[in-house]
Design a protein around this motif. Structure first.
Motif, PDB file in Angstrom:
ATOM      1  N   MET A  40      37.338  17.843  -0.214  1.00 57.91           N
ATOM      2  CA  MET A  40      37.297  16.551   0.463  1.00 57.91           C
ATOM      3  C   MET A  40      38.596  16.229   1.197  1.00 57.91           C
ATOM      4  O   MET A  40      38.611  15.642   2.264  1.00 57.91           O
ATOM      5  CB  MET A  40      36.969  15.440  -0.549  1.00 57.91           C
ATOM      6  CG  MET A  40      35.561  15.506  -1.099  1.00 57.91           C
ATOM      7  SD  MET A  40      34.294  15.316   0.175  1.00 57.91           S
ATOM      8  CE  MET A  40      33.797  17.011   0.423  1.00 57.91           C
ATOM      9  N   PRO A  50      40.657   8.764   6.530  1.00 58.61           N
ATOM     10  CA  PRO A  50      41.309   8.702   5.226  1.00 58.61           C
ATOM     11  C   PRO A  50      40.392   9.211   4.109  1.00 58.61           C
ATOM     12  O   PRO A  50      39.180   8.996   4.163  1.00 58.61           O
ATOM     13  CB  PRO A  50      41.603   7.212   5.028  1.00 58.61           C
ATOM     14  CG  PRO A  50      41.535   6.607   6.377  1.00 58.61           C
ATOM     15  CD  PRO A  50      40.609   7.458   7.189  1.00 58.61           C
ATOM     16  N   SER A  52      39.852   8.113   1.294  1.00 60.31           N
ATOM     17  CA  SER A  52      39.067   7.047   0.663  1.00 60.31           C
ATOM     18  C   SER A  52      37.768   6.797   1.425  1.00 60.31           C
ATOM     19  O   SER A  52      36.726   6.541   0.833  1.00 60.31           O
ATOM     20  CB  SER A  52      39.883   5.758   0.579  1.00 60.31           C
ATOM     21  OG  SER A  52      40.237   5.325   1.865  1.00 60.31           O
ATOM     22  N   ARG A  53      37.825   6.911   2.766  1.00 64.28           N
ATOM     23  CA  ARG A  53      36.595   6.676   3.533  1.00 64.28           C
ATOM     24  C   ARG A  53      35.655   7.864   3.466  1.00 64.28           C
ATOM     25  O   ARG A  53      34.442   7.711   3.545  1.00 64.28           O
ATOM     26  CB  ARG A  53      36.921   6.298   4.980  1.00 64.28           C
ATOM     27  CG  ARG A  53      37.114   4.785   5.103  1.00 64.28           C
ATOM     28  CD  ARG A  53      37.187   4.334   6.529  1.00 64.28           C
ATOM     29  NE  ARG A  53      36.015   4.670   7.316  1.00 64.28           N
ATOM     30  CZ  ARG A  53      36.060   5.018   8.608  1.00 64.28           C
ATOM     31  NH1 ARG A  53      37.208   5.089   9.221  1.00 64.28           N
ATOM     32  NH2 ARG A  53      34.955   5.284   9.248  1.00 64.28           N
ATOM     33  N   THR A  55      35.228   9.649   0.792  1.00 66.82           N
ATOM     34  CA  THR A  55      34.502   9.477  -0.471  1.00 66.82           C
ATOM     35  C   THR A  55      33.535   8.306  -0.386  1.00 66.82           C
ATOM     36  O   THR A  55      32.488   8.316  -1.019  1.00 66.82           O
ATOM     37  CB  THR A  55      35.460   9.277  -1.663  1.00 66.82           C
ATOM     38  OG1 THR A  55      36.388   8.243  -1.342  1.00 66.82           O
ATOM     39  CG2 THR A  55      36.202  10.545  -1.995  1.00 66.82           C
ATOM     40  N   ALA A  56      33.884   7.286   0.427  1.00 63.70           N
ATOM     41  CA  ALA A  56      32.961   6.164   0.601  1.00 63.70           C
ATOM     42  C   ALA A  56      31.668   6.649   1.234  1.00 63.70           C
ATOM     43  O   ALA A  56      30.568   6.313   0.789  1.00 63.70           O
ATOM     44  CB  ALA A  56      33.597   5.076   1.458  1.00 63.70           C
ATOM     45  N   THR A  59      29.677   8.998  -1.173  1.00 66.13           N
ATOM     46  CA  THR A  59      28.982   8.349  -2.285  1.00 66.13           C
ATOM     47  C   THR A  59      27.899   7.400  -1.802  1.00 66.13           C
ATOM     48  O   THR A  59      27.072   6.948  -2.571  1.00 66.13           O
ATOM     49  CB  THR A  59      29.953   7.564  -3.197  1.00 66.13           C
ATOM     50  OG1 THR A  59      30.688   6.632  -2.387  1.00 66.13           O
ATOM     51  CG2 THR A  59      30.904   8.496  -3.913  1.00 66.13           C
ATOM     52  N   PHE A  60      27.918   7.075  -0.494  1.00 73.05           N
ATOM     53  CA  PHE A  60      26.916   6.139   0.032  1.00 73.05           C
ATOM     54  C   PHE A  60      25.569   6.827   0.227  1.00 73.05           C
ATOM     55  O   PHE A  60      24.536   6.302  -0.161  1.00 73.05           O
ATOM     56  CB  PHE A  60      27.397   5.549   1.360  1.00 73.05           C
ATOM     57  CG  PHE A  60      26.457   4.548   1.951  1.00 73.05           C
ATOM     58  CD1 PHE A  60      26.469   3.224   1.523  1.00 73.05           C
ATOM     59  CD2 PHE A  60      25.529   4.916   2.917  1.00 73.05           C
ATOM     60  CE1 PHE A  60      25.588   2.292   2.054  1.00 73.05           C
ATOM     61  CE2 PHE A  60      24.641   3.997   3.449  1.00 73.05           C
ATOM     62  CZ  PHE A  60      24.674   2.678   3.016  1.00 73.05           C
ATOM     63  N   PHE A  66      28.487  14.969  -5.753  1.00 73.65           N
ATOM     64  CA  PHE A  66      29.687  15.655  -6.237  1.00 73.65           C
ATOM     65  C   PHE A  66      29.350  16.586  -7.401  1.00 73.65           C
ATOM     66  O   PHE A  66      30.142  17.425  -7.770  1.00 73.65           O
ATOM     67  CB  PHE A  66      30.770  14.654  -6.651  1.00 73.65           C
ATOM     68  CG  PHE A  66      31.397  13.955  -5.482  1.00 73.65           C
ATOM     69  CD1 PHE A  66      32.008  14.690  -4.471  1.00 73.65           C
ATOM     70  CD2 PHE A  66      31.399  12.576  -5.389  1.00 73.65           C
ATOM     71  CE1 PHE A  66      32.586  14.062  -3.381  1.00 73.65           C
ATOM     72  CE2 PHE A  66      31.980  11.939  -4.306  1.00 73.65           C
ATOM     73  CZ  PHE A  66      32.568  12.686  -3.297  1.00 73.65           C
TER      74      PHE A  66
END
Lengths: 151, 251
Positions: A40, A50, A52-53, A55-56, A59-60, A66
């Motif tokens: 990732m 980023p 964080s985005r 993973t956002a 996961t959406f 994962f």
């Protein structure tokens, strides 16, 4: 198994931009049957998004996971029409045969059982999807055939 | 410039200016939760609902979010109609069900006549209303250390994989911009802990009081061109420094 597909080979298919993110994630998911966490960061750097985005996004969408999915993914449609046509019986039978609950993967990594909410083919209800193959007017006994071909 | 009406008052505005900005300028109060001056409006919380209509709409009206609805000529905006108040009340009822522990939400709910909420689904410790201010602030203004994870009922704000973030600079922008104080942090002596990571606060070079984490000073320095050390002076000492500078200026 396609786990030896190089991450770089996937990345170079797409331009280094934000818009490539979902396509890259799709290809990694297809190659590894999940998104390995360690990839990732590389994807984040390549697309300039980023972590964080990344993973956002990952996961959406339910298309990404994962946790490794089984070689065969069996999806049971639980939409209204399928529900009325006995999707619950199919789900119960599949859970019993595979010894797992919906949403889980068998220990040997062969099968993942999922439930989905309507795939838009209600005329064929009840519906079961094995990988990308759709099976309509499904009966619980038909599971035997699906589970065999998946082996 | 265009002219429109807000609660019966003719006001002037730029075409396309958001209704909330105009209302606040004119002293008309509209409640908000997800609005923050530092970032673009997102229309997430729906608290700023107002009713709009136009003379040529033949009595028809619609509910819109004031924070991101663009003003147009002759628009008639009403901020406290029965429909608006009822909608806000329903939104608060859902919010209080999610965050029964939040004082702010409870107070707002009381203002809208919700003394005895009927629904509770969230835990008492839950304060986050998922308004997205913290993630928008962090993504747009700082380093993007946090984001929304998962979707639906499982949605939450967190760092990637809920692990300690190596891009977080410990600036507290997320915690300080949160309307419901949902983001926890701890500051004891020269240590500040947020999102599972502990930052060492550099002591003020003048008086020794805690200033900010080295990571934050470096991040700021990169963008402002100021030396990193210049950030290691506390607010009080900086004020004293400035005062001395002005004393020495011959007027």
């Amino acid at each position: 198994m396609a786990t030896n597909i190089n991450l770089d080979d996937i990345l170079t298919r797409y331009p280094e931009e934000e818009a490539s993110l979902i396509e890259i994630l799709h290809d990694i998911q297809a190659a590894h049957r999940h998104l390995p966490r360690e990839t990732m960061k590389t994807v984040a750097e390549y697309t300039g998004v980023p972590l964080s985005r990344v993973t956002a996004v990952a996961t959406f969408y339910s298309a990404f996971s994962f946790e490794p999915k089984g070689e065969t993914v069996i999806k049971i449609c639980m939409g209204t029409a399928c529900h009325v046509k006995g999707a619950n019986l199919i789900k119960g039978e599949a859970e019993r045969k595979l010894g797992i609950k919906a949403g889980q993967t068998t220990k040997d990594g062969k099968f993942t059982l999922e439930v989905v909410n309507c795939v838009g083919a209600c005329a064929m209800a009840p519906l079961v999807i094995q990988n990308e193959q759709y099976y309509g007017k499904f009966k619980p006994v038909d599971l035997d055939k699906l589970l065999r071909t998946g082996e | 410039m265009i002219e429109l009406t807000i609660d019966g008052k003719r006001v002037q505005a730029r075409k396309g200016e958001h209704l909330l900005a105009i209302a606040r300028r004119e002293g008309v109060e509209i409640p908000t939760l997800c609005h923050h001056e530092a970032v673009e409006p997102s229309g997430a919380c729906r608290m700023c609902m107002v009713e709009v209509t136009r003379p040529d709409w033949e009595g028809w009206s619609k509910l819109v979010t004031a924070c991101n609805f663009p003003a147009e000529e002759d628009l008639i905006v009403r901020t406290r109609t029965d429909k608006v108040m009822q909608t806000r009340k329903e939104i608060l009822e859902l919010l209080i069900a999610r965050t029964p522990g939040s004082q702010l939400i409870a107070e707002m709910a009381r203002e809208y006549g919700l003394d005895h909420p009927t629904l509770t689904v969230g835990e008492l410790s839950e304060k986050c209303i998922l308004c997205d201010i913290c993630t928008r602030v962090c993504q747009n203004l700082v380093t993007g250390a946090i984001s929304r994870i998962n979707r639906g009922v499982e949605k939450e704000v967190n760092t990637p994989f809920a692990e300690v973030s190596d891009v977080c600079i410990g600036c507290l922008a997320c915690a300080k911009s949160c309307p419901t104080d949902a983001i926890e942090f701890k500051q004891v002596g020269l240590e500040r802990t947020i999102w599972g990571r502990t930052f060492d606060l550099v002591p003020c070079t003048q008086c020794g009081a805690p200033t900010l984490p080295k990571e934050q000073a470096e991040w700021l320095s990169e963008r402002t061109g100021m030396k990193v050390e210049e950030y290691f002076v506390c607010v009080k000492c900086k004020a004293a420094q400035t005062a001395r500078t002005y004393e020495n200026i011959a007027w």
